[in-house]
Structure formats: C-alpha cells, structure tokens
Design a protein around this motif. Structure first.
Motif, PDB file in Angstrom:
ATOM      1  N   ALA A  91      23.490  -4.591   9.863  1.00 17.00           N
ATOM      2  CA  ALA A  91      23.752  -4.577  11.305  1.00 17.00           C
ATOM      3  C   ALA A  91      24.916  -3.622  11.504  1.00 17.00           C
ATOM      4  O   ALA A  91      25.824  -3.580  10.682  1.00 17.00           O
ATOM      5  CB  ALA A  91      24.133  -5.969  11.779  1.00 17.00           C
ATOM      6  N   MET A 108      20.103   1.175  12.176  1.00 12.45           N
ATOM      7  CA  MET A 108      19.477  -0.143  11.954  1.00 12.45           C
ATOM      8  C   MET A 108      17.952  -0.039  11.919  1.00 12.45           C
ATOM      9  O   MET A 108      17.306  -0.620  11.045  1.00 12.45           O
ATOM     10  CB  MET A 108      19.931  -1.132  13.040  1.00 12.45           C
ATOM     11  CG  MET A 108      21.389  -1.514  12.913  1.00 12.45           C
ATOM     12  SD  MET A 108      21.877  -2.822  14.051  1.00 12.45           S
ATOM     13  CE  MET A 108      22.251  -1.894  15.535  1.00 12.45           C
ATOM     14  N   TYR A 153      19.746  -5.110  16.460  1.00 11.11           N
ATOM     15  CA  TYR A 153      19.651  -5.784  15.151  1.00 11.11           C
ATOM     16  C   TYR A 153      18.601  -6.897  15.226  1.00 11.11           C
ATOM     17  O   TYR A 153      17.738  -7.001  14.340  1.00 11.11           O
ATOM     18  CB  TYR A 153      21.013  -6.350  14.723  1.00 11.11           C
ATOM     19  CG  TYR A 153      20.934  -7.062  13.392  1.00 11.11           C
ATOM     20  CD1 TYR A 153      20.650  -6.358  12.214  1.00 11.11           C
ATOM     21  CD2 TYR A 153      21.102  -8.448  13.303  1.00 11.11           C
ATOM     22  CE1 TYR A 153      20.547  -7.012  10.985  1.00 11.11           C
ATOM     23  CE2 TYR A 153      21.001  -9.108  12.075  1.00 11.11           C
ATOM     24  CZ  TYR A 153      20.724  -8.389  10.929  1.00 11.11           C
ATOM     25  OH  TYR A 153      20.603  -9.036   9.715  1.00 11.11           O
ATOM     26  N   ARG A 194      29.002  -4.435   9.753  1.00 17.47           N
ATOM     27  CA  ARG A 194      28.713  -4.546  11.204  1.00 17.47           C
ATOM     28  C   ARG A 194      29.919  -4.112  12.031  1.00 17.47           C
ATOM     29  O   ARG A 194      29.774  -3.410  13.027  1.00 17.47           O
ATOM     30  CB  ARG A 194      28.327  -5.993  11.558  1.00 17.47           C
ATOM     31  CG  ARG A 194      28.293  -6.233  13.054  1.00 17.47           C
ATOM     32  CD  ARG A 194      27.682  -7.564  13.447  1.00 17.47           C
ATOM     33  NE  ARG A 194      26.360  -7.340  13.995  1.00 17.47           N
ATOM     34  CZ  ARG A 194      25.523  -8.291  14.354  1.00 17.47           C
ATOM     35  NH1 ARG A 194      25.836  -9.554  14.200  1.00 17.47           N
ATOM     36  NH2 ARG A 194      24.349  -7.996  14.875  1.00 17.47           N
TER      37      ARG A 194
END
Ligand code: NDP
Ligand code: 8X3
Length: 253
Positions: A91, A108, A153, A194
């Motif tokens: 992510a 992603m 995501y 992320r």
C-alpha cells in the motif's frame, strides 16, 4: 524429491516468514524480491539453517519482461513448482480519492494486480502441465471491506480476491488448488512503506493491541498447503484477536 515452493516478495514480512516455515519443513525454495542483497541474505540464512536447495530471482514484479526472463532462466527441474505464494504487494499513501497521488495508485495497481498476474501467467502453465499445484494469493481484509482513504489499495485487493475466484474456476479441471488469504493487521514493513518511511506513523498502527506477525500468516499457509490432497481451503480472513473488521479494533491506549 522435495517439493518446490515459490514465494514472491520474500525479503520481508509475510513472504520471508513463509519462506522460513517451508524451508524448515524441507521444501526447496524459489524466492523473489527487488532488494538483491537482502534477498541473498535471506536465502543464505535459510540454506545454512535448513540445508535446502534454493533459487533466487531478483526482479520487480511490475516489469513484465523481467518477470518473464527471471522465470524462464530457471533450470527445467525448477519449473515444476508445487506451491506458488503470490505475496509481493504494497500500500502506498492513505488519502481521499480527490487528493490521491496518481503515481502511488499506479505503483499499487501495477504491483498488486498486474505483478500478480504476470507471475501467475508464467507459473500456471507449468502447474497445468503437471496437473498439480497450489496457488496462494495474499489479498487482504482491505479487499473484503473498503475503508476511508483506502480506495485504490482496497480496490487492488478486491481485484486479488476476484482473481483468486477466477483462478479457482479455471484451475479446478487441472487439479490445482487456489487459496485466497486475507489478513488483517500484520506488523511487517507494510505500514513503513505505506507511510513512506514515517516510522512513528507506522508504529502507531500497531499500538495498543497485539498485531499478527508474518509467522502467524506463514503458519496458516503451511497448514493449508499440507492438508490432504482432496481438501482445499478456498478463502481465509485472519485478524488479530483485537480486530473485528477492517476498522474496528479493541485498542488499550
Ligand atoms: P512487507 O513490506 O514487509 O513485504 C512486502 C514484500 O513485497 C517485500 O518482500 C517486497 O520486497 C515485496 N515487493 C513489494 N513490491 C515489489 C515489487 N514491485 N516487485 C517485487 N517485490 C515487491 O509487507 P507484508 O509482508 O505485510 O506484505 C506482503 C503482502 O501481504 C502484500 O501483498 C500486502 O498487501 C499483504 N497484506 C499485508 C497486511 C499487513 O497488515 N501487513 C495485511 C493484509 C495483506 P522488495 O522490497 O525487496 O521488492
Ligand atoms: C493490510 C491491512 O487493513 O491496513 O492489507 O489494509 S489494512
């Protein structure tokens, strides 16, 4: 002869732990990842500890030609892959759609969806030829439930969920099993990636409760992979005890 397991994204987290449990149980490994030195270090450690045979494939799953070349470079015996763990994924960012970074979206989509497809497109024909095999697709609770700011995501993991069902339909007549694994919160490098290296923000994700570890997911994959041949677990959602949904946690802060 020992069975062969291929794990994508084996340099860290769930992939690394999955490599370890199969090695510990005498399986030979094909491990992949982008970070060459780390991949080599993981491989060397497992060979030393468990005396297994190992192939390392150093490529970016987003690069279709590199995926092709890497898998084609395997000696023919190594193409008889028994278990494929499609784990490489990530992510990047957590913003509402209107503020989203399009480069993050592309990373992603290209990694989690297209990369998984590129790898599967190489390995599945070999499994079909052997009329045997087991594919594990690492999806997420984020593919089962969409949460605020998770947009792209969540969409990529819904796609993985859907591809697992599609693969199961296409593979059933070839004697190949497909298991979708949808973890909740697992403490790995996931949140560091992320939040683009913001360690404090990443740390906060796992505060106030006991998150899963990569080894918890790896143990489950190993259990499912070693059930009697006629048994197939299709889909698994695995969360820490303190997590009831993608967003509901019992945190003691
Ligand atoms: P990590 O960041 O610890 O591991 C991700 C792995 O994927 C690394 O080995 C990384 O290797 C590899 N990877 C990422 N991008 C690429 C790429 N473009 N090409 C090749 N390899 C790549 O995270 P996790 O172990 O947590 O993540 C593994 C999977 O689990 C992911 O698909 C993730 O979405 C999923 N997941 C994670 C959850 C969590 O809470 N942690 C929960 C639900 C699902 P390298 O950087 O060396 O290329
Ligand atoms: C990782 C779990 O809930 O952070 O896929 O998306 S979550």
């Amino acid at each position: 002869m020992s069975k062969i397991v291929c794990v994508t994204g084996a340099t860290s987290g769930i992939g690394r732990a999955t490599a370890e449990i199969f090695a510990k149980n005498g399986y030979n490994l094909i491990l992949t990842g982008r970070r060459k030195e780390l991949l080599e270090a993981v491989g060397e450690e497992l060979v030393k500890k468990y005396k297994i045979d190992l192939m390392l494939l150093n490529f970016d799953v987003r690069n279709r030609e590199a995926v092709d070349k890497a898998f084609e470079s395997l000696p023919s015996g190594w193409k008889n892959i028994d278990i494929l763990v499609n784990n490489a994924g990530l992510a990047v960012g957590l913003e509402p759609v209107q503020d989203g970074n399009i480069d993050d979206w592309e990373r992603m989509i290209d990694t989690n969806v297209k990369g998984l497809l590129y790898v599967s497109r190489k390995v599945l024909p070999w499994m079909v030829k052997n009329n045997a095999g087991h594919v594990f697709n690492i999806a997420s609770i984020a593919g089962k439930e969409t949460y605020a700011n998770g947009n792209v995501y969540c969409a990529t993991k819904s796609a993985v969920d859907s591809l697992s069902r599609a693969m199961r339909i296409d593979m059933v007549k070839h004697g190949i099993k497909v298991t979708n694994v949808a973890p909740g919160a697992v403490e790995t490098e996931f949140s560091i990636v992320r939040f683009k290296g913001d360690l404090q923000r990443a740390d906060n994700v796992y505060k106030g409760y006991e998150p899963l570890t990569g080894a918890d997911i790896a143990d489950t994959i190993y259990y499912v992979a070693t059930l009697p041949d006629h048994v197939c677990i299709n889909d698994l959602v695995i969360t820490p005890k303190a997590q009831a949904s993608a967003t509901i946690f019992n945190k003691q802060l």
